[in-house]
Design an enzyme around this catalytic site. Structure first.
Site, PDB file in Angstrom:
ATOM      1  N   THR A  13     -49.143 -35.570  -4.315  1.00 29.97           N
ATOM      2  CA  THR A  13     -49.058 -34.194  -4.786  1.00 29.97           C
ATOM      3  C   THR A  13     -48.534 -34.093  -6.204  1.00 29.97           C
ATOM      4  OG1 THR A  13     -48.757 -33.329  -2.546  1.00 29.97           O
ATOM      5  CG2 THR A  13     -47.980 -31.946  -4.344  1.00 29.97           C
ATOM      6  N   THR A  89     -45.843 -37.317  -0.528  1.00 28.60           N
ATOM      7  CA  THR A  89     -44.663 -37.231   0.327  1.00 28.60           C
ATOM      8  C   THR A  89     -44.928 -37.532   1.795  1.00 28.60           C
ATOM      9  OG1 THR A  89     -44.980 -34.850   0.692  1.00 28.60           O
ATOM     10  CG2 THR A  89     -43.625 -35.520  -1.203  1.00 28.60           C
ATOM     11  N   ASP A  90     -46.187 -37.450   2.234  1.00 28.32           N
ATOM     12  CA  ASP A  90     -46.456 -37.569   3.666  1.00 28.32           C
ATOM     13  C   ASP A  90     -45.954 -38.880   4.251  1.00 28.32           C
ATOM     14  OD1 ASP A  90     -47.610 -35.096   3.701  1.00 28.32           O
ATOM     15  OD2 ASP A  90     -49.676 -35.801   3.883  1.00 28.32           O
TER      16      ASP A  90
END
Length: 328
Positions: A13, A89-90
């Site tokens: 992201t 971030t996942d």
């Protein structure tokens, strides 16, 4: 002369731009683009940036993290003060932890990213990147292993978890290392470090699945995993590590041939070892040859188990299951 910091960008992201012709955003910015967007970094360090990939974080696999660990060692050999890794971030809680299992140097390695892409109001990537570089150059961050700097908090890779899908404060740990104040890290705890895994060259990745039983869920997947060649199994169980009695015979048979580890799906607290004596309780499971994951949740237990299988040293699993920390 300012210290040198190497930024290694993986995508995510923080690097997203509007995807032409498709709704939504996708990784498109380079590490150099990220640095250029935060001119304040020049006051902290001599910053260099490179891309090792430009992917959504769910596309990051164990081989890429192994390559990342090797790349970090190469930069450390050139004398950088610290390394910052940017990614989606996942999977930060997995990649940062796996990197921590492979990182053996004293220099800080700080993982960060963003919850809001750069096209949104209040995008958080610039602040997170600044804080990560500030940690990477600070002498008090040496010998802490891999850290995650996010939303003005500093977490140990061993403890960090993503607890929200979209909040800028998505990352949490039960014992944060500290936080950022006036552009500098304020640390109040130091994590326990164990010797890094030394992987054999060209070691094959073992199949180590996670099984998470729900109400009235039959144990069919245990036999399916064995038939598919599983080299280990991680169970994400209820409470302190408890399972329905229907699972006991298949798990007992599996534990005779491969390591079977059980964790708690609560993702909080240490898995129990001597409290509940009922059938399917943790005492029963341990007596059947299964292993408790200690402080590790299922995601992290799986990564330790994979490396233990790859190195032929399962006895090291319990070395990493007691995360511990010491007060400064």
């Amino acid at each position: 002369m300012k210290p040198a910091v190497q930024i290694i960008a993986l995508g995510g992201t923080i690097a997203c731009t509007p995807d032409t012709g498709v709704s939504g955003v996708a990784p498109g910015l380079t590490g150099a683009d990220l640095v250029a967007a935060v001119p304040q970094l020049a006051g902290l360090a001599e910053v260099s940036a490179r891309n090792l990939s430009n992917l959504p974080s769910t596309e990051i696999g164990v081989p890429l993290v192994i390559e990342l660990a090797s790349t970090i060692r190469a930069h450390e050999a050139k004398g950088v003060a610290g390394v910052v890794v940017t990614q989606g971030t996942d999977t930060i809680e997995e990649t940062a932890f796996l990197l921590n299992l492979l990182h053996r140097g004293p220099g800080p390695v700080v993982v960060t990213g963003a919850m809001r892409n750069p096209s949104l109001p209040g995008a958080d990537g610039a602040a997170n990147l600044f804080n990560a570089v500030a940690c990477a150059v600070d002498p008090q961050c040496r010998d802490l292993g891999v850290m995650v700097a996010f939303d003005d908090m500093i977490h140990s890779a061993a403890w960090v978890q993503k607890r929200d899908t979209s909040s800028t404060g998505a990352f949490w740990s039960p014992a944060p290392l500290g936080w950022m104040t006036e552009g500098r890290p304020a640390l109040y705890a130091r994590p326990r470090r164990s010797a890094a895994f030394d992987l054999p060259r060209d070691a094959a990745l073992p199949f180590v699945p996670i099984l998470k039983p729900g109400l009235s869920d039959p144990p069919l997947l245990v036999e399916a995993c064995l038939a598919a060649g599983a080299r280990g199994i991680v169970l994400d169980l209820a409470g302190g590590g408890h399972v329905h009695s229907a699972w006991l015979d298949p798990l007992t048979r599996a534990a005779r041939d491969i390591p079977v580890v059980f964790s708690s799906r609560t993702r909080g607290g240490r898995v129990l070892s001597k409290t509940y004596g009922q059938i399917g309780g943790e005492i029963d499971l341990l007596a059947r040859g299964l292993h408790g994951s200690g402080d590790l949740d299922a995601l992290k237990a799986r990564l330790v188990l994979m490396l233990a299988v790859m190195t032929g040293a399962f006895e090291r699993f319990h070395e990493f299951s007691d995360l511990g920390w010491r007060q400064d």
